[in-house]
Design an enzyme around this catalytic site. Sequence first.
Site: not given
Length: 292
Positions: A101, A105, A118, A120, A129, A194, A199, A278
Amino acid sequence: MAGLQAKTLMFVLAAALATLGRTFVEADFSKNFIVTWGKDHMFMNGTNLRLVLDKSAGSAIKSKVAHLFGSVEMLIKLVPGNSAGTVAAYYLSSTGSTHDEIDFEFLGNATGQPYTIHTNLYAQGKGNREQQFRPWFNPTNGFHNYTIHWNPSEVVWFVDGTPIRVFRNYESEGIAYPNKQGMKVFASLWNAEDWATQGGRVKTNWTLAPFVAEGRRYKARACLWKGSVSIKQCVDPTIRSNWWTSPSFSQLTASQLTKMQKIRDGFMIYDYCKDTNRFKGVMPPECSKKQF
């Protein structure tokens, strides 16, 4: 003699255009895409697309065909005003637990606050990533070009022709790369209150619905996926239409690198390769490699 040369040149150009025509499509959305959900919350008319979100549902489409390598692009205008909690997505994806993928976004925000771009990438089912950017333009007051270029050497994300991110192929060093699965193109608008905005602290204001994102002039210059046979066919440099196999596309030019670095220096707000907390200090292996 000059006349013969001119005719020869015209023949070569015509042949090149014919070859390009097999891989380049400015899509009629209604003919080249199918609705995956929210049929009554969307509108497709020729090269124009409208995705709608309200409290009852969002909407999504996917391409009828899949590709392996090439480029896909779309002009997109995002939800204006208070878009908090909404996510517009435009991405390539295969299916299954080991899917590949490549994502764009667009995370909405409260009025006056900037969107988050965004990005990834998943390879063989593994993602995490993420890289994120603030737009250096208003993505809601006009259409902007978002392009994903994907070849055997690297994946590049472009915004209005400027590269913002690269993921290089280090498969020979044990790092998965999306090169063995055809991917379809998806576009959607959905509620993600959410997590999407600050966040999840800022929720969707449904009194402002319906929310509308628009797409226009989707184009694909890419290798049509025909099953596993495409794994070799789509990287064969002797096939003239496989333009992405040219060495000139194996790495960004010096000018492109300079432009990208300016964007990353000025507008990047998150890079997974710098998030040591992270990953508890055990960083993804590609983070120690040459990024561009």
